[in-house]
Design an enzyme around this catalytic site. Structure first.
Site: not given
Length: 453
Positions: A73, A79, A82, A160, A283, A333, A410
């Site tokens: 890419c 960017c 990635c 992308c 997700q 939540e 995460c």
């Protein structure tokens, strides 16, 4: 030795840090080099010397490491998305396993088995959602792209590789139509201009497609015709307008209206039928999330008579996917739209509030209230934000004393911190399973299985 700015060093990259940078050493001091790969021998320019370490920039690659591959890419460097596209995917997975192992051993000081990362089913075109900032290029034309690392400077990206092709093509077409209609891009500094972001979402299994314009105003010029054109050309299920007139870097404003379609799309995740607009957390990698949910369900080890508490439940998908294994589910939540979505999902599934209920409340406050009420869930699942659980939540979990605790995270660093706290208060960490939900980026999820001693 002390590093100096703009000093050029020839270094061999030894490993990757948890932010995806290559790590080399000179005279016992670490140098962090973004865009490098283990085994690379490279000339590195010191750009930020610190006491005892430094940050460098790859100036010239002398000898590539064995896992380096050509970046596929052209925007991958500037960017901020990635950070690992220049290494083989197998090597990326191995590095992410080490990231999680290091967090639990070094930060958490825990002797717990960390299994090899479960790879994503596909490292390409996996995102079901993207939020694209809209800006202007050097010639004054509207473009979309991604923010460069640690900035709000848009790096234009026409294709992308993390998102479906239709999203890239729609973004380009939308920019053309917006220009023709006379719309301009929002400028964060001056707070002028109209179009802030394009929000795109896809039902991975259903194929349904959503487009939302995030605007600094009341509407788009030629709004109906523009939206109808995009709906027809890209088979959009629904088109929305979100109004955000605040001076903020938060993407979405509080009010969203429907231009075309039902205002939502439908999909399934781990067997749970869902509806979603733009405010619900979901997700971004559906196939990999289903791998993660299956492992979390396995770790939960639910029994038919169990009461399951799902903290930070989002749209309720983790808890609802586990509900066939237990007697009762309560989800908590703080985002109202997510709670309403979870309740609506439960209602569509024919579940009574006694079987599956959801509360709109801060997780810590809810957990403390439940503990004070004498609630005794058999299993608790927590899926906190990157900052992890607050101590009030952890204390309430310990007070409720579930048989099993499953933490989905995460952020391996905060997961290790919270696991350490829980092990100091009566729980044993049995196993950690990393799962790669974000291929070609530095991010990795992990699931921690804990039992009461």
């Amino acid at each position: 030795m002390a590093f100096t700015k703009n000093q050029i060093l020839t270094l061999e990259i030894e490993s990757l840090s948890s932010d995806g940078s290559g790590v080399a050493h000179k005279d016992g001091q670490a140098v962090f080099v973004p865009g490098s790969a283990p085994g690379d021998v490279a000339e590195v320019r010191i750009v930020k010397p610190m006491k005892g370490y430094a940050f460098g920039r790859l100036e010239r690659l002398c000898t590539p490491g064995p896992d380096r591959i050509p970046a596929d890419c052209p925007s991958a460097g500037p960017c901020g998305g990635c950070g690992l596209r220049h290494i083989r995917y197998e090597a990326e997975c191995a590095a992410k396993t080490r990231f999680v192992q290091d967090a639990f051993a070094r930060l958490g000081k825990l002797d717990v088995p960390v299994l090899p990362v479960l790879p994503a089913p596909d490292p390409l075109r996996y995102r079901n959602k993207v939020q694209l900032p809209v800006g202007q290029n050097e010639t004054g034309h509207l473009v979309t792209g991604f923010y460069a690392g640690r900035s709000h400077r848009i790096v234009a990206c026409s294709d992308c590789l993390l998102q479906p092709e239709w999203m890239n093509k729609l973004a380009a077409r939308a920019c053309t139509l917006l220009e023709q209609a006379g719309a301009d891009a929002y400028d964060e500094e001056t707070q002028t201009g109209l179009v802030r972001h394009l929000f795109l979402r896809q039902g991975w299994h259903s194929g349904q497609r959503l487009l939302c314009f995030v605007i600094n105003g009341k509407g788009l010029p030629r709004e109906r015709a523009l939206c109808e054109t995009l709906q027809k050309e890209f088979a959009l299920t629904t088109v929305l307008i979100n109004h955000n007139t605040a001076r903020t870097n938060v993407i979405l404003g509080p009010r969203t209206r429907t231009v075309l379609g039902p205002g939502y799309i439908e999909d399934t995740l781990a067997g749970v039928a869902l509806r979603m607009g733009v405010h619900e957390f979901y997700q971004v990698n559906t196939p990999a999330a289903e791998v993660l949910y299956a492992k979390a369900r396995d770790y939960a080890g639910l029994q038919s008579g169990d009461f399951l508490l799902d903290l930070y439940c989002g749209m309720g998908t983790i808890g609802l996917s586990m509900l066939p294994d237990c007697r009762r589910l309560l989800g908590v939540e703080i985002v109202p739209q997510a709670v309403e979505g979870a309740k609506a999902t439960a209602a569509r599934l024919g579940l009574s509030a006694e079987k599956a209920d959801f509360r709109c409340q801060d997780a810590g406050a809810a957990a403390a209230q439940l503990a004070a009420e004498g609630a005794r869930p058999d299993v608790i699942v927590v899926d906190p934000p990157r900052k992890g659980c607050d101590e009030a939540t952890l204390q309430a979990i310990v007070q409720m004393a579930p048989r099993t605790l499953v933490m989905v995270s995460c952020n391996a660093a905060t997961a290790a911190r919270d696991t350490r706290w829980l092990t100091d208060h009566g729980y044993r960490a049995r196993e950690v399973q990393p799962v790669d939900l974000f291929p070609r980026t530095k991010h990795v999820e992990c699931i921690v299985a804990m039992t009461k001693e």
